[in-house]
Design a protein around this motif. Structure first.
Motif, PDB file in Angstrom:
ATOM      1  N   SER B  64       0.837  -1.205   0.000  1.00 16.75           N
ATOM      2  CA  SER B  64       0.000   0.000   0.000  1.00 16.75           C
ATOM      3  C   SER B  64       0.866   1.247   0.000  1.00 16.75           C
ATOM      4  O   SER B  64       0.542   2.244  -0.645  1.00 16.75           O
ATOM      5  CB  SER B  64      -0.918   0.009   1.222  1.00 16.75           C
ATOM      6  OG  SER B  64      -1.801  -1.079   1.175  1.00 16.75           O
ATOM      7  N   ASP B 179      -5.981  -0.700  -4.868  1.00 15.58           N
ATOM      8  CA  ASP B 179      -5.524  -1.310  -3.616  1.00 15.58           C
ATOM      9  C   ASP B 179      -6.536  -2.355  -3.156  1.00 15.58           C
ATOM     10  O   ASP B 179      -7.631  -2.016  -2.745  1.00 15.58           O
ATOM     11  CB  ASP B 179      -5.323  -0.248  -2.532  1.00 15.58           C
ATOM     12  CG  ASP B 179      -4.472  -0.778  -1.389  1.00 15.58           C
ATOM     13  OD1 ASP B 179      -4.238  -2.003  -1.329  1.00 15.58           O
ATOM     14  OD2 ASP B 179      -4.033   0.032  -0.557  1.00 15.58           O
ATOM     15  N   GLU B 180      -6.154  -3.613  -3.223  1.00 14.23           N
ATOM     16  CA  GLU B 180      -7.006  -4.717  -2.778  1.00 14.23           C
ATOM     17  C   GLU B 180      -8.454  -4.545  -3.190  1.00 14.23           C
ATOM     18  O   GLU B 180      -9.296  -4.251  -2.365  1.00 14.23           O
ATOM     19  CB  GLU B 180      -6.940  -4.844  -1.256  1.00 14.23           C
ATOM     20  CG  GLU B 180      -5.517  -4.913  -0.785  1.00 14.23           C
ATOM     21  CD  GLU B 180      -5.317  -5.947   0.279  1.00 14.23           C
ATOM     22  OE1 GLU B 180      -6.083  -6.924   0.286  1.00 14.23           O
ATOM     23  OE2 GLU B 180      -4.399  -5.782   1.066  1.00 14.23           O
TER      24      GLU B 180
HETATM   25 MG   LIG Z   1      -2.274  -2.562   2.263  1.00 18.52          MG
END
Ligand SMILES: [Mg+2]
Ligand SMILES: Nc1ncnc2c1ncn2[C@@H]1O[C@H](COP(=O)(O)OP(=O)(O)OP(=O)(O)O)[C@@H](O)[C@H]1O
Lengths: 259, 278
Positions: B64, B179-180
């Motif tokens: 991240s 992000d994810e």
């Molecule tokens: Mg992360």
């Protein structure tokens, strides 16, 4: 169809108020206090009706509402702007927050004497009291609302290319709206207190003035009648206007569990 | 190695495509209250135009953080990030980030969320009609055109993510950072979203950098998977996934490929088997 819980309670609440009026009537019937000091519900209602048909009530209600509309609009405007500054600058927040919290501890009626000195018996003095009574609540709620904005919204706004000058109107104020509405609601109530207090002292029309007149004339029925009316008015606006708006916004912002 | 899984070392990658995004010796050290956390060791990475790169690694390895630096939310402690040769300095819609949560603005209707980022894009300024047309086109792409006028809170979780995707695609970012994606959704919705996402990618030819710690997700989405070591993160291996698209996340070949990717982590975790290649 099953009645909603809201509807079920409505009946109970109605019964509660009827019981309250019955209690009042009973106390009156016991004649513990002379009836010119403690009138019955019916006498109060009759007095209100008389005031209404004499053409006293409506102009007074109009006058108070108009003062609130003007005074509170100004207060809300200034409150939003200062709240925005407080929400965006830590220094401004430190300085103004303690000042506003301090001002909020002052009873709204305490603004009346200084307003009398500053503005005499003019209409501007009443606006002054309304503004001073409600300003701090709006400003504090706005700045708190801004400080509680989920950082995700700000990051999303920035990655979507929002330029700095557009942030306050496009993102910060709307994102802080749930807090702001709460502040507006509280500010209106405090402004309403201020308006009636100021009218008690320095006006020739308005709900506060009718209260004052009632006392001058030793007319307990009028005093109680106007008090009930003022309460009803405040309650109506709070429950059916501000609370509704607040609820809608909170639901839309995902701050309420969906029913 | 099973030829069907078609994972080959990254070195075999065609070096002809133009480089969109380049990271040179990028590191990150967090310092707060006397504490020093070394999050990333020097990272070198090139992302080519139209490539889907997946950053894959254990929790806390700095995935991240790396994405945040590319997006411009954080500054690298050292090293440089360039997009089309220009150094990255602040967040902007040319490196648009799609968040874990949908991050849609609740005060705007679905369509206004999608047009939001277009307001400041060249060619769309002061042209609300054009913005609306573009937004409707994107909403059609994610099959939500009939919800254009709905408030956001009336949509389901999966629908919100699709609106967020449409909103992110609207300003036509040079690189999309993810992000994810879709962690909070159930498996069925996720599988559907993956198919949809790939379909959209094939059509729009977007350059994407995405983060995950799910090997299946990495195998399903990535052209190239960058495997990170644990903290402080550094690149341990690069794998190219050459399965044809669209890939089904439940396809055994994807699963097999995911196994190979996951193995990279295991090897790292017990630190017994050295080796960068499969
Ligand atoms: Mg992360
Ligand atoms: N703002 C910060 N201040 C201090 N340390 C931080 C900060 N942000 C991240 N870290 C640290 O840097 C390391 C990398 O964090 P990061 O969030 O990038 O990991 P990640 O790979 O995304 O993990 P996950 O898969 O769990 O999301 C972590 O050890 C974390 O504690």
């Amino acid at each position: 169809m099953r009645p909603s819980p809201e509807k079920k309670y409505r009946g109970i609440v109605l019964v509660f108020y009827l019981a309250l009026i019955a209690l009042w009537q009973t106390l009156f019937s016991l004649q513990l206090i002379p009836d010119y000091l403690f009138p019955s519900p019916l006498q109060v209602a009759r007095r209100l009706w008389e005031l209404g048909s004499d053409g006293m009530l409506w102009p007074s209600m109009q006058a108070t509402l108009l003062r609130m509309a003007v005074g509170f609009s100004i207060a809300a405007g200034i409150g939003l702007l200062t709240g925005l500054l407080m929400g965006m600058s830590r220094i401004v927040n430190r300085c103004l927050k303690s000042l506003f919290l301090g001002l909020q501890t002052l009873p709204t009626a305490a603004w009346a004497p200084i307003s009398l000195l500053l503005f005499g018996l003019s209409e501007r003095g009443i606006y002054f009291v309304i503004i001073m009574s409600s300003l701090a609540a709006v400003a504090i709620a706005t700045s708190d609302g801004i400080l509680q904005i989920p950082p995700l919204y700000l990051r999303a706004a920035r990655t979507l290319g929002t330029p700095g000058y557009a942030m306050p109107l496009r993102v910060i104020l709307p994102a802080a709206l749930p807090g702001i509405v709460t502040g507006i609601k509280l500010g209106w109530t405090l402004g309403w207190h201020g308006a009636v207090s100021a009218e008690l002292i320095k006006s020739s029309v308005g709900l506060g003035y009718l209260l004052y007149m009632g006392r001058e004339l030793n007319d307990a029925a009028q005093v109680l009648g106007i008090m009930v009316l003022t309460i009803l008015f405040g309650l109506l606006l709070d429950r059916f206007l501000f609370a509704q708006i607040e609820h809608r916004i909170r639901r839309r912002w995902g701050l309420l569990q969906a029913a | 190695m099973d030829p069907n899984a078609s994972s080959i070392p990254a070195t075999a990658r065609a070096a002809t495509a133009t480089v969109k995004l380049r990271l040179t010796r990028v590191t990150k050290v967090f310092e707060s209250g006397g504490q020093r956390v070394e999050a990333l060791q020097p990272i070198d990475l090139e992302v080519s135009e139209g490539e889907f790169v997946v950053l894959f690694g254990p929790s806390g390895c700095g995935k991240s953080t790396l994405l945040n630096m590319i997006a411009g939310f954080e500054e690298p402690t050292s090293g440089e990030i360039t997009l089309e040769g220009q150094p990255v300095t602040e967040p902007g819609s040319d490196r648009l980030m799609l968040f874990q949560e949908h991050a849609l603005f609740p005060w705007l209707r679905v369509i206004d969320n999608v047009t939001y980022g277009l307001r400041w894009e060249p060619g769309y300024r002061f042209r609300p009609r054009r913005r609306r047309e573009k937004a409707m086109e994107l909403l059609r792409l994610v099959h939500l055109e009939e919800f254009a006028k709905s408030p956001v809170h009336e949509l389901s979780g999966g629908m919100k993510q699709r609106v967020a995707l449409a909103r992110a695609l609207a300003p036509d970012p040079k690189v999309l950072l993810v992000d994810e994606p879709f962690p909070a959704l159930d498996a069925l919705v996720r599988a559907k979203l993956y198919t949809e996402l790939q379909d959209i990618l094939v059509r729009t030819r977007k350059t994407i950098v995405s983060v995950t710690h799910d090997p299946r997700e990495a195998a399903c989405l990535g052209d190239r998977v960058i495997v990170f070591t644990g903290r402080p993160g550094s690149i341990k291996a690069e794998l190219t996934v050459e399965l044809p698209r669209p890939r089904d996340i439940n396809d055994p070949k994807v699963a097999e490929c995911a196994g190979i990717i996951a193995k990279q982590l295991e090897e790292e975790n017990n630190e017994t088997i050295p080796g960068e290649k499969i």
